[in-house]
Design an enzyme around this catalytic site. Structure first.
Site, PDB file in Angstrom:
ATOM      1  N   CYS A  15       0.878  -1.149   0.046  1.00  0.00           N
ATOM      2  CA  CYS A  15      -0.256  -0.137   0.016  1.00  0.00           C
ATOM      3  C   CYS A  15       1.025   1.184   0.115  1.00  0.00           C
ATOM      4  O   CYS A  15       1.659   1.265   0.905  1.00  0.00           O
ATOM      5  CB  CYS A  15      -0.870   0.036   1.402  1.00  0.00           C
ATOM      6  SG  CYS A  15      -1.941   1.618   1.357  1.00  0.00           S
ATOM      7  N   CYS A  21      -1.093   6.707   6.729  1.00  0.00           N
ATOM      8  CA  CYS A  21      -2.308   6.424   7.342  1.00  0.00           C
ATOM      9  C   CYS A  21      -2.179   5.679   8.496  1.00  0.00           C
ATOM     10  O   CYS A  21      -3.160   6.108   9.381  1.00  0.00           O
ATOM     11  CB  CYS A  21      -3.093   5.617   6.185  1.00  0.00           C
ATOM     12  SG  CYS A  21      -4.510   4.628   6.825  1.00  0.00           S
ATOM     13  N   CYS A  24      -3.066   0.108   8.407  1.00  0.00           N
ATOM     14  CA  CYS A  24      -2.406  -1.069   8.434  1.00  0.00           C
ATOM     15  C   CYS A  24      -0.904  -1.205   8.718  1.00  0.00           C
ATOM     16  O   CYS A  24      -0.105  -0.630   7.927  1.00  0.00           O
ATOM     17  CB  CYS A  24      -2.484  -1.584   6.748  1.00  0.00           C
ATOM     18  SG  CYS A  24      -4.478  -1.547   6.601  1.00  0.00           S
ATOM     19  N   CYS A  98      -7.414   1.184  -1.468  1.00  0.00           N
ATOM     20  CA  CYS A  98      -7.070   0.690  -0.150  1.00  0.00           C
ATOM     21  C   CYS A  98      -7.338  -0.950   0.131  1.00  0.00           C
ATOM     22  O   CYS A  98      -8.156  -1.456  -0.737  1.00  0.00           O
ATOM     23  CB  CYS A  98      -8.111   1.479   0.876  1.00  0.00           C
ATOM     24  SG  CYS A  98      -8.109   0.701   2.663  1.00  0.00           S
ATOM     25  N   GLN A 222     -20.224  -4.686  13.594  1.00  0.00           N
ATOM     26  CA  GLN A 222     -18.863  -5.203  13.378  1.00  0.00           C
ATOM     27  C   GLN A 222     -18.470  -5.003  11.833  1.00  0.00           C
ATOM     28  O   GLN A 222     -19.343  -4.957  10.951  1.00  0.00           O
ATOM     29  CB  GLN A 222     -18.773  -6.753  13.688  1.00  0.00           C
ATOM     30  CG  GLN A 222     -19.137  -7.048  14.868  1.00  0.00           C
ATOM     31  CD  GLN A 222     -17.994  -6.878  16.123  1.00  0.00           C
ATOM     32  OE1 GLN A 222     -16.998  -6.609  15.640  1.00  0.00           O
ATOM     33  NE2 GLN A 222     -18.209  -7.075  17.339  1.00  0.00           N
ATOM     34  N   CYS A 347     -11.964  -6.479  21.538  1.00  0.00           N
ATOM     35  CA  CYS A 347     -11.272  -5.931  20.445  1.00  0.00           C
ATOM     36  C   CYS A 347     -10.042  -5.337  20.887  1.00  0.00           C
ATOM     37  O   CYS A 347      -9.386  -4.762  19.972  1.00  0.00           O
ATOM     38  CB  CYS A 347     -12.120  -5.016  19.770  1.00  0.00           C
ATOM     39  SG  CYS A 347     -12.659  -3.669  20.725  1.00  0.00           S
TER      40      CYS A 347
HETATM   41  N1  SAH Z   1     -21.804  -6.798  20.822  1.00  0.00           N
HETATM   42  C1  SAH Z   1     -22.063  -5.843  19.757  1.00  0.00           C
HETATM   43  C2  SAH Z   1     -21.483  -4.191  20.102  1.00  0.00           C
HETATM   44  C3  SAH Z   1     -20.002  -4.436  20.550  1.00  0.00           C
HETATM   45  S1  SAH Z   1     -19.331  -2.978  20.305  1.00  0.00           S
HETATM   46  C4  SAH Z   1     -21.717  -6.404  18.524  1.00  0.00           C
HETATM   47  O1  SAH Z   1     -20.915  -7.595  18.434  1.00  0.00           O
HETATM   48  O2  SAH Z   1     -21.926  -5.667  17.544  1.00  0.00           O
HETATM   49  C5  SAH Z   1     -19.436  -2.380  21.951  1.00  0.00           C
HETATM   50  C6  SAH Z   1     -20.605  -1.498  22.353  1.00  0.00           C
HETATM   51  O3  SAH Z   1     -20.828  -1.207  23.645  1.00  0.00           O
HETATM   52  C7  SAH Z   1     -20.938  -0.279  21.599  1.00  0.00           C
HETATM   53  O4  SAH Z   1     -22.401  -0.509  20.932  1.00  0.00           O
HETATM   54  C8  SAH Z   1     -21.146   0.900  22.479  1.00  0.00           C
HETATM   55  O5  SAH Z   1     -22.065   1.760  21.974  1.00  0.00           O
HETATM   56  C9  SAH Z   1     -21.578   0.077  23.702  1.00  0.00           C
HETATM   57  N2  SAH Z   1     -21.072   0.843  24.736  1.00  0.00           N
HETATM   58  C10 SAH Z   1     -20.027   1.346  25.196  1.00  0.00           C
HETATM   59  N3  SAH Z   1     -19.721   1.800  26.597  1.00  0.00           N
HETATM   60  C11 SAH Z   1     -20.809   1.231  27.024  1.00  0.00           C
HETATM   61  C12 SAH Z   1     -21.374   1.192  28.563  1.00  0.00           C
HETATM   62  N4  SAH Z   1     -20.894   2.122  29.132  1.00  0.00           N
HETATM   63  N5  SAH Z   1     -22.682   0.791  28.810  1.00  0.00           N
HETATM   64  C13 SAH Z   1     -23.111  -0.138  27.734  1.00  0.00           C
HETATM   65  N6  SAH Z   1     -22.717  -0.233  26.376  1.00  0.00           N
HETATM   66  C14 SAH Z   1     -21.771   0.496  26.149  1.00  0.00           C
END
Ligand code: SAH
Length: 403
Positions: A15, A21, A24, A98, A222, A347
């Protein structure tokens, strides 16, 4: 440079803007090496808890991102340019191509940049605070093919809106909805609080495992749907549901994990901070004809604390917090609910390690850990961990209990 080179034994630069950037870091090593490196990193952090199972990689690690976000700006000659901010700065790096973004979404962003010129749309200038268009975000449902374009503007009014929509759809008939998001603040946040659909329903749908999910512009979803299915399957395998359990889906977003689990347990309670995402989760339960799942808006720590104080219990807790990880308040409440299994989807390996240390200090044991590569070409790695009460470690053998 071919994809095969990167997958096998690439030594060339794949890239041209990866240095600037910053997204990556792994473009100069083969995909096989990337996976080995993430496995080693996971073992370095997590071997003290238990054996780290082999990382789950991708068959085709390119163009996996279903969400493409570009900042809009102008170069010195006044041409519209798009890309992302240079790492730790607000200098724009133009991104002509990208390796990880969805290619059809990249094309839509290029068309929007071209239309800005013919429609004389003013590009926002960060320094002066003057101008209309700040960012464009494109999200594509890889399974449904539905496409959402979000135009982040400083005002809800887009001059020549109808003709702009017509011109964009003419070049990209695959677009199913266009939304104006209003962000008029001097902020590093991409999206503002208001979303106004100007074409289509204002959301897209996508499918994961056996469910269909509605996704609003501000809801988390995701970014690598191919790996998300593997991630959720791993989480469900760790949860080992039998049909009788009360399950918590904490940090539930649009309810994806909880609804995937709902078929295999007695009932699901989801909690999420983002109101739009909770709204999506409630509709997603209805539209998938799932009647044993309820979703609540709130801070996960506060919600669980209240549940525990009300004397509730839970059999399985899924927790999928943001990069910053969970909180002691949340984890203490989890312990008070006395689940037999906690499935932690993370994550960020560093905050996961910190939180697993907390759980182990409080009498829990990490039984399984498995990394899942959700972000090829980058250093980031997703991990699923199974945490159980220490007593679970005991096994009865010939009438004797041992650990
Ligand atoms: N499990 C879901 C989202 C994971 S991302 C999936 O797999 O798609 C993490 C999520 O936590 C986000 O949606 C974010 O808005 C939420 N979040 C962040 N801080 C939080 C908190 N203090 N209480 C509840 N949710 C929260």
């Amino acid at each position: 440079m071919t994809k095969e080179n990167v997958i096998k034994n690439n030594a060339e630069k794949a890239c041209p803007v990866s240095d600037k950037c910053g997204a990556c870091r792994y473009t100069e090593i083969s995909y096989e090496e990337q996976l080995k490196s993430k496995q080693r990193m996971s073992e370095r952090l997590f071997s003290k808890f238990c054996k780290v199972e082999p990382i789950i990689g991708m068959d085709d690690p390119f163009h996996y991102r279903n969400k493409v976000h570009h900042v809009f700006s102008r170069d010195k000659a006044g041409n519209v340019i798009t890309g992302s901010y240079e790492e730790k700065s607000h200098r724009l790096v133009e991104i002509p191509t990208c390796l990880i973004e969805d290619e059809s979404s990249q094309k839509i962003i290029k068309t929007v940049a071209k239309l800005c010129k013919s429609f004389k749309i003013l590009i926002y200038n960060e320094k002066s605070g003057y101008g209309l268009l700040r960012h464009v975000l494109v999200r594509r449902g890889f399974t449904t093919g539905e496409v959402m374009v979000v135009l982040v503007l400083t005002s809800p009014i887009l001059p020549g809106k109808n003709n702009f929509v017509k011109a964009l759809l003419k070049e990209h008939p695959e677009i199913t909805t266009i939304v104006i998001n209003v962000n008029d603040k001097d902020t590093t946040m991409v999206l503002g609080p208001v979303n106004k659909p100007i074409y289509g329903p204002g959301f897209i749908k996508d499918k994961l495992l056996n469910c269909t999910f509605r996704i609003s512009p501000s809801s988390f979803y995701q970014i690598n749907p191919v790996q998300t299915e593997k991630l959720y399957k791993t989480a469900l395998e760790f949860a080992d549901l039998t049909g009788t359990e009360t399950v918590i889906d904490a940090y539930c977003g649009i309810g994806t994990i909880g609804l995937s689990a709902a078929y295999k347990c007695e009932n699901v309670i989801g909690v999420e901070l983002n109101g739009d995402a909770v709204g999506d989760a409630i509709i997603n339960a209805k539209e998938n004809r799932i009647s044993n799942a309820r979703f609540f808006k709130g801070d996960a720590g506060e919600f669980m604390d209240k549940m525990a104080s009300d004397g509730a219990s839970a059999d399985v807790v899924f927790m999928d917090p943001p990069r910053s990880g969970s909180t002691e308040k949340f984890m203490d409440s989890v312990l008070r609910l006395k689940p037999s299994r906690v499935v932690y989807v993370s994550c960020d390996p560093d905050t996961l390690k910190r939180d697993l240390e907390y759980f182990t200090k409080k009498g829990m044991h990490v039984k399984r850990i498995r990394p899942v590569d959700m972000f090829p070409m980058t250093e980031k790695c997703e991990t699923v961990a199974l945490v159980v009460p220490v007593l679970e470690k005991r096994r009865v053998c010939n009438g004797e209990t041992f650990i």
